[in-house]
Design a protein around this motif. Structure first.
Motif, PDB file in Angstrom:
ATOM      1  N   LEU A  70      91.571  19.837 -30.689  1.00  0.00           N
ATOM      2  CA  LEU A  70      92.691  20.299 -30.779  1.00  0.00           C
ATOM      3  C   LEU A  70      93.346  19.841 -31.998  1.00  0.00           C
ATOM      4  CD1 LEU A  70      93.840  20.739 -27.138  1.00  0.00           C
ATOM      5  CD2 LEU A  70      92.877  22.548 -28.401  1.00  0.00           C
ATOM      6  N   GLU A  71      92.910  18.898 -32.438  1.00  0.00           N
ATOM      7  CA  GLU A  71      93.516  18.087 -33.672  1.00  0.00           C
ATOM      8  C   GLU A  71      93.344  18.921 -34.978  1.00  0.00           C
ATOM      9  OE1 GLU A  71      95.512  15.458 -33.209  1.00  0.00           O
ATOM     10  OE2 GLU A  71      95.401  15.902 -31.061  1.00  0.00           O
ATOM     11  N   THR A 119      96.951  24.290 -40.546  1.00  0.00           N
ATOM     12  CA  THR A 119      97.437  23.153 -39.556  1.00  0.00           C
ATOM     13  C   THR A 119      96.475  23.472 -38.374  1.00  0.00           C
ATOM     14  OG1 THR A 119      99.300  24.503 -38.544  1.00  0.00           O
ATOM     15  CG2 THR A 119      99.743  23.328 -40.625  1.00  0.00           C
ATOM     16  N   PRO A 120      96.712  22.405 -37.367  1.00  0.00           N
ATOM     17  CA  PRO A 120      96.008  22.530 -36.052  1.00  0.00           C
ATOM     18  C   PRO A 120      96.603  24.006 -35.258  1.00  0.00           C
ATOM     19  CG  PRO A 120      96.429  20.359 -36.485  1.00  0.00           C
ATOM     20  CD  PRO A 120      97.246  21.174 -37.470  1.00  0.00           C
ATOM     21  N   ALA A 121      98.050  24.298 -35.616  1.00  0.00           N
ATOM     22  CA  ALA A 121      98.686  25.384 -34.992  1.00  0.00           C
ATOM     23  C   ALA A 121      98.014  26.635 -35.730  1.00  0.00           C
ATOM     24  CB  ALA A 121     100.032  25.430 -35.097  1.00  0.00           C
ATOM     25  N   GLN A 170      96.848  21.317 -50.144  1.00  0.00           N
ATOM     26  CA  GLN A 170      95.919  22.050 -49.402  1.00  0.00           C
ATOM     27  C   GLN A 170      94.498  21.408 -49.195  1.00  0.00           C
ATOM     28  OE1 GLN A 170      94.953  26.447 -50.368  1.00  0.00           O
ATOM     29  NE2 GLN A 170      97.159  26.801 -49.977  1.00  0.00           N
ATOM     30  N   THR A 171      94.389  20.327 -50.082  1.00  0.00           N
ATOM     31  CA  THR A 171      92.969  19.727 -49.975  1.00  0.00           C
ATOM     32  C   THR A 171      93.307  18.370 -49.071  1.00  0.00           C
ATOM     33  OG1 THR A 171      92.254  20.059 -52.506  1.00  0.00           O
ATOM     34  CG2 THR A 171      91.188  18.288 -51.389  1.00  0.00           C
ATOM     35  N   HIS A 172      94.662  17.905 -49.055  1.00  0.00           N
ATOM     36  CA  HIS A 172      94.891  17.106 -47.906  1.00  0.00           C
ATOM     37  C   HIS A 172      94.920  17.460 -46.776  1.00  0.00           C
ATOM     38  CE1 HIS A 172      96.271  13.519 -50.269  1.00  0.00           C
ATOM     39  NE2 HIS A 172      97.072  14.151 -50.882  1.00  0.00           N
ATOM     40  N   THR A 191      92.294  16.050 -43.903  1.00  0.00           N
ATOM     41  CA  THR A 191      92.651  15.934 -42.269  1.00  0.00           C
ATOM     42  C   THR A 191      92.244  16.584 -41.243  1.00  0.00           C
ATOM     43  OG1 THR A 191      94.909  15.401 -43.367  1.00  0.00           O
ATOM     44  CG2 THR A 191      95.031  15.877 -41.271  1.00  0.00           C
ATOM     45  N   ASN A 192      92.089  17.885 -41.328  1.00  0.00           N
ATOM     46  CA  ASN A 192      91.115  18.492 -40.440  1.00  0.00           C
ATOM     47  C   ASN A 192      89.679  18.158 -40.196  1.00  0.00           C
ATOM     48  OD1 ASN A 192      93.473  20.339 -40.343  1.00  0.00           O
ATOM     49  ND2 ASN A 192      92.453  21.503 -41.434  1.00  0.00           N
TER      50      ASN A 192
END
Length: 128
Positions: free
Chosen positions: A12-13, A40-42, A53-55, A59-60
């Motif tokens: 879910l992250e 985003t996770p949402a 966008q690359t960050h 992160t994902n």
């Protein structure tokens, strides 16, 4: 002959898979991620340019790799899809900030269009 099970990875992250695919698959000691875009996770697209966008993409990917039992320092191969190769340097600077001295094999490809008209998508192959 011993069969190797295929394990689906879901966290879910990171944004949920919105089609008939998994966030990643574990096969033996390999983790193969699906391409991640800057959601985003949402499920919301991150505003801003290539850097922001690359960050979000990385992160994902960190979240997916963690769920699979591995991390960026175990990445063997990265495939980067860019909407505009003129933004390669911006993407590359962010990419390098995450990988440091670890230099996985990488391909970077300019594509005509990415989902939700984002600027970057990255998929990874990592060792467990």
């Amino acid at each position: 002959m011993m069969s190797t099970a295929i394990q689906k990875v879901a966290t879910l992250e990171a944004p949920q898979a919105i089609g008939p695919y998994s966030q990643a698959i574990v096969y033996g000691d390999l983790v193969l991620t699906s391409g991640q875009i800057p959601l985003t996770p949402a499920g919301e697209v991150v505003e801003g340019g290539m850097e922001a966008q690359t960050h979000q993409v990385l992160t994902n990917l960190i979240a997916v790799l963690k769920e699979a039992g591995t991390s960026l320092d175990r990445v063997l191969k990265a495939t980067v899809f860019l909407k505009d190769m003129n933004q390669f340097a911006e993407m590359n600077q962010v990419f390098e900030s995450y990988f440091g001295d670890h230099k996985p094999a990488r391909s970077t490809i300019e594509v005509a269009r990415l989902p939700k008209d984002v600027l970057v998508e990255i998929e990874l192959i990592a060792a467990k």
